[in-house]
Design an enzyme around this catalytic site. Structure first.
Site, PDB file in Angstrom:
ATOM      1  N   LYS A   1       0.843  -1.437   0.064  1.00  0.00           N
ATOM      2  CA  LYS A   1      -0.210   0.258   0.023  1.00  0.00           C
ATOM      3  C   LYS A   1       0.874   1.315   0.010  1.00  0.00           C
ATOM      4  O   LYS A   1       2.216   1.223   0.232  1.00  0.00           O
ATOM      5  CB  LYS A   1      -0.929  -0.191   1.021  1.00  0.00           C
ATOM      6  CG  LYS A   1      -1.961  -1.326   1.154  1.00  0.00           C
ATOM      7  CD  LYS A   1      -3.014  -1.220   2.294  1.00  0.00           C
ATOM      8  CE  LYS A   1      -4.004  -2.181   1.966  1.00  0.00           C
ATOM      9  NZ  LYS A   1      -4.987  -2.010   3.371  1.00  0.00           N
TER      10      LYS A   1
ATOM     11  N   TYR B   1     -12.414  -1.741  -3.166  1.00  0.00           N
ATOM     12  CA  TYR B   1     -12.676  -1.916  -1.814  1.00  0.00           C
ATOM     13  C   TYR B   1     -14.443  -1.792  -1.879  1.00  0.00           C
ATOM     14  O   TYR B   1     -14.822  -1.351  -0.759  1.00  0.00           O
ATOM     15  CB  TYR B   1     -12.119  -0.957  -0.847  1.00  0.00           C
ATOM     16  CG  TYR B   1     -10.841  -1.360  -0.556  1.00  0.00           C
ATOM     17  CD1 TYR B   1     -10.477  -2.700   0.155  1.00  0.00           C
ATOM     18  CD2 TYR B   1      -9.835  -0.625  -0.934  1.00  0.00           C
ATOM     19  CE1 TYR B   1      -9.372  -3.257   0.558  1.00  0.00           C
ATOM     20  CE2 TYR B   1      -8.192  -1.326  -0.331  1.00  0.00           C
ATOM     21  CZ  TYR B   1      -8.289  -2.328   0.571  1.00  0.00           C
ATOM     22  OH  TYR B   1      -6.976  -2.880   0.697  1.00  0.00           O
TER      23      TYR B   1
ATOM     24  N   PHE C   1     -15.538   4.195   7.207  1.00  0.00           N
ATOM     25  CA  PHE C   1     -14.047   4.524   6.571  1.00  0.00           C
ATOM     26  C   PHE C   1     -13.707   4.414   5.172  1.00  0.00           C
ATOM     27  O   PHE C   1     -12.850   4.767   4.836  1.00  0.00           O
ATOM     28  CB  PHE C   1     -12.896   3.720   7.433  1.00  0.00           C
ATOM     29  CG  PHE C   1     -13.003   1.967   7.253  1.00  0.00           C
ATOM     30  CD1 PHE C   1     -12.824   1.579   5.913  1.00  0.00           C
ATOM     31  CD2 PHE C   1     -13.620   1.426   8.031  1.00  0.00           C
ATOM     32  CE1 PHE C   1     -12.839   0.306   5.765  1.00  0.00           C
ATOM     33  CE2 PHE C   1     -14.164   0.005   7.964  1.00  0.00           C
ATOM     34  CZ  PHE C   1     -13.582  -0.624   6.703  1.00  0.00           C
TER      35      PHE C   1
ATOM     36  N   ARG D   1      -2.220 -14.483   4.980  1.00  0.00           N
ATOM     37  CA  ARG D   1      -2.985 -13.791   5.949  1.00  0.00           C
ATOM     38  C   ARG D   1      -2.280 -13.799   7.173  1.00  0.00           C
ATOM     39  O   ARG D   1      -1.970 -13.091   8.155  1.00  0.00           O
ATOM     40  CB  ARG D   1      -4.513 -14.076   6.253  1.00  0.00           C
ATOM     41  CG  ARG D   1      -5.439 -13.797   5.021  1.00  0.00           C
ATOM     42  CD  ARG D   1      -5.886 -12.331   4.840  1.00  0.00           C
ATOM     43  NE  ARG D   1      -6.524 -11.963   5.730  1.00  0.00           N
ATOM     44  CZ  ARG D   1      -7.308 -11.016   5.534  1.00  0.00           C
ATOM     45  NH1 ARG D   1      -7.320 -10.048   4.457  1.00  0.00           N
ATOM     46  NH2 ARG D   1      -7.934 -10.430   6.714  1.00  0.00           N
TER      47      ARG D   1
ATOM     48  N   THR E   1      -5.458  -6.593  10.829  1.00  0.00           N
ATOM     49  CA  THR E   1      -5.659  -5.315  10.185  1.00  0.00           C
ATOM     50  C   THR E   1      -5.099  -4.037  10.797  1.00  0.00           C
ATOM     51  O   THR E   1      -4.509  -3.461  10.395  1.00  0.00           O
ATOM     52  CB  THR E   1      -7.284  -5.102  10.088  1.00  0.00           C
ATOM     53  OG1 THR E   1      -7.923  -6.152   9.410  1.00  0.00           O
ATOM     54  CG2 THR E   1      -7.532  -3.916   9.149  1.00  0.00           C
TER      55      THR E   1
ATOM     56  N   ARG F   1       2.741  -6.293   8.932  1.00  0.00           N
ATOM     57  CA  ARG F   1       1.781  -5.267   9.271  1.00  0.00           C
ATOM     58  C   ARG F   1       2.636  -4.638  10.961  1.00  0.00           C
ATOM     59  O   ARG F   1       2.549  -3.414  10.990  1.00  0.00           O
ATOM     60  CB  ARG F   1       0.489  -5.540   9.464  1.00  0.00           C
ATOM     61  CG  ARG F   1      -0.217  -5.320   8.118  1.00  0.00           C
ATOM     62  CD  ARG F   1      -1.854  -5.792   8.183  1.00  0.00           C
ATOM     63  NE  ARG F   1      -2.343  -5.501   7.022  1.00  0.00           N
ATOM     64  CZ  ARG F   1      -3.618  -6.005   6.842  1.00  0.00           C
ATOM     65  NH1 ARG F   1      -4.021  -7.015   7.674  1.00  0.00           N
ATOM     66  NH2 ARG F   1      -4.230  -5.743   5.800  1.00  0.00           N
TER      67      ARG F   1
ATOM     68  N   ASN G   1      -1.961   0.232   6.423  1.00  0.00           N
ATOM     69  CA  ASN G   1      -1.486  -0.749   7.407  1.00  0.00           C
ATOM     70  C   ASN G   1      -0.791  -1.744   6.111  1.00  0.00           C
ATOM     71  O   ASN G   1      -0.502  -2.778   6.459  1.00  0.00           O
ATOM     72  CB  ASN G   1      -2.653  -1.704   7.624  1.00  0.00           C
ATOM     73  CG  ASN G   1      -3.823  -1.995   6.759  1.00  0.00           C
ATOM     74  OD1 ASN G   1      -3.607  -1.832   5.449  1.00  0.00           O
ATOM     75  ND2 ASN G   1      -4.535  -2.673   7.083  1.00  0.00           N
TER      76      ASN G   1
ATOM     77  N   HIS H   1      -2.022  -5.449   1.597  1.00  0.00           N
ATOM     78  CA  HIS H   1      -3.540  -6.084   1.406  1.00  0.00           C
ATOM     79  C   HIS H   1      -3.095  -7.537   1.262  1.00  0.00           C
ATOM     80  O   HIS H   1      -2.132  -7.847   0.721  1.00  0.00           O
ATOM     81  CB  HIS H   1      -3.915  -5.603   0.119  1.00  0.00           C
ATOM     82  CG  HIS H   1      -5.418  -6.249  -0.221  1.00  0.00           C
ATOM     83  ND1 HIS H   1      -6.390  -6.428   0.330  1.00  0.00           N
ATOM     84  CD2 HIS H   1      -5.238  -7.398  -1.246  1.00  0.00           C
ATOM     85  CE1 HIS H   1      -7.239  -7.183  -0.332  1.00  0.00           C
ATOM     86  NE2 HIS H   1      -6.682  -7.840  -1.150  1.00  0.00           N
TER      87      HIS H   1
ATOM     88  N   GLU I   1      -9.525 -10.539  -7.532  1.00  0.00           N
ATOM     89  CA  GLU I   1      -8.593  -9.372  -7.410  1.00  0.00           C
ATOM     90  C   GLU I   1      -7.079  -9.207  -8.106  1.00  0.00           C
ATOM     91  O   GLU I   1      -6.793  -8.337  -8.487  1.00  0.00           O
ATOM     92  CB  GLU I   1      -8.048  -9.124  -5.582  1.00  0.00           C
ATOM     93  CG  GLU I   1      -9.248  -8.896  -4.738  1.00  0.00           C
ATOM     94  CD  GLU I   1      -8.872  -8.921  -3.521  1.00  0.00           C
ATOM     95  OE1 GLU I   1     -10.009  -8.723  -2.681  1.00  0.00           O
ATOM     96  OE2 GLU I   1      -7.856  -9.258  -2.956  1.00  0.00           O
TER      97      GLU I   1
HETATM   98  P1  ATP Z   1      -7.236  -5.714   3.456  1.00  0.00           P
HETATM   99  O1  ATP Z   1      -8.579  -6.002   2.767  1.00  0.00           O
HETATM  100  O2  ATP Z   1      -6.458  -4.606   2.708  1.00  0.00           O
HETATM  101  O3  ATP Z   1      -6.258  -6.899   3.343  1.00  0.00           O
HETATM  102  P2  ATP Z   1      -8.074  -6.474   6.065  1.00  0.00           P
HETATM  103  O4  ATP Z   1      -8.890  -7.686   4.975  1.00  0.00           O
HETATM  104  O5  ATP Z   1      -7.169  -6.927   7.055  1.00  0.00           O
HETATM  105  O6  ATP Z   1      -7.342  -5.719   4.792  1.00  0.00           O
HETATM  106  P3  ATP Z   1     -10.684  -5.272   5.883  1.00  0.00           P
HETATM  107  O7  ATP Z   1     -11.618  -5.452   6.909  1.00  0.00           O
HETATM  108  O8  ATP Z   1     -10.752  -5.922   4.443  1.00  0.00           O
HETATM  109  O9  ATP Z   1      -9.077  -5.838   6.402  1.00  0.00           O
HETATM  110  O10 ATP Z   1     -10.247  -3.665   5.500  1.00  0.00           O
HETATM  111  C1  ATP Z   1      -9.941  -3.234   4.212  1.00  0.00           C
HETATM  112  C2  ATP Z   1      -8.924  -2.061   4.747  1.00  0.00           C
HETATM  113  O11 ATP Z   1      -9.757  -1.026   5.171  1.00  0.00           O
HETATM  114  C3  ATP Z   1      -7.988  -2.259   5.554  1.00  0.00           C
HETATM  115  O12 ATP Z   1      -6.625  -3.171   5.395  1.00  0.00           O
HETATM  116  C4  ATP Z   1      -7.560  -0.798   6.316  1.00  0.00           C
HETATM  117  O13 ATP Z   1      -6.690  -0.284   5.293  1.00  0.00           O
HETATM  118  C5  ATP Z   1      -8.965  -0.161   6.142  1.00  0.00           C
HETATM  119  N1  ATP Z   1      -9.748  -0.213   7.310  1.00  0.00           N
HETATM  120  C6  ATP Z   1     -10.153  -1.382   7.850  1.00  0.00           C
HETATM  121  N2  ATP Z   1     -10.896  -0.959   8.994  1.00  0.00           N
HETATM  122  C7  ATP Z   1     -10.397   0.395   9.159  1.00  0.00           C
HETATM  123  C8  ATP Z   1     -10.884   1.219  10.160  1.00  0.00           C
HETATM  124  N3  ATP Z   1     -11.881   0.698  11.254  1.00  0.00           N
HETATM  125  N4  ATP Z   1     -10.464   2.591   9.966  1.00  0.00           N
HETATM  126  C9  ATP Z   1      -9.821   2.963   9.131  1.00  0.00           C
HETATM  127  N5  ATP Z   1      -9.476   2.259   8.040  1.00  0.00           N
HETATM  128  C10 ATP Z   1      -9.882   0.814   8.192  1.00  0.00           C
HETATM  129 MG    MG Z   2      -9.878  -7.344   3.363  1.00  0.00          MG
END
Ligand code: ATP
Ligand code: MG
Length: 139
Positions: free
Chosen positions: A11, A51, A59, A87, A93, A104, A114, A117, A128
């Protein structure tokens, strides 16, 4: 569906901080083969499409602004049990909750910025990967 493929992207915060090399090294040392990789950017609109599953979340708008704020490095990775193992390698996350030694924990700046992805299912890994790479680029 085969379980040997996942999709990732480094990212904007991690690219900006100069961590592409350190992160790809960790990925390869964990046994993943990089099948496809490029340095590119997302427009806000394309970040929103990527997304889209989060579009009702509070968010979402910030996330789209952040994901289009700088360069990213999307990759297709191959390894047995790829989605689950990757993962684990990236960690939770929220970097405050990520296990020691995860990508992370080491490189993420916040729950939003973070670092990386990782796809959450075999099906999403294919969707994706296809968002960034054509069939010709993958092989
Ligand atoms: P990713 O899909 O990016 O691998 P993830 O699966 O761990 O991450 P998701 O729940 O899919 O988490 O959220 C997608 C992305 O949205 C997160 O990686 C982060 O960048 C952002 N995000 C998630 N939760 C929050 C939050 N509470 N506040 C701000 N940003 C958030
Ligand atoms: Mg995710």
């Amino acid at each position: 569906m085969a379980n040997n493929l996942t999709f990732t992207m480094i990212k904007p915060d991690a690219v900006e901080a100069g961590n592409i090399g350190a992160i790809t090294k960790m990925i390869e040392e964990a046994g993943f083969t990089i099948r496809a990789m490029k340095l590119t950017r997302l427009s806000k609109e394309r970040a929103g499409q990527f997304y889209a599953v989060h579009k009702e979340r509070p968010f979402y708008n910030d996330l789209c602004n952040y994901m289009s704020s700088g360069a990213i490095v999307p990759m297709i990775l191959v390894k047995e049990n790829a989605v689950e193992d990757f993962r684990k390698l990236i960690g939770a996350t929220n970097p405050k909750e990520a296990a020691e030694g995860t990508i992370r924990k080491l490189f993420a700046k916040s729950i939003e910025a973070n670092a990386i992805h990782g796809s959450d299912s075999d099906e999403n890994a294919v969707i994706e990967g296809s968002f960034f790479f054509s069939e010709t680029e993958k092989f």
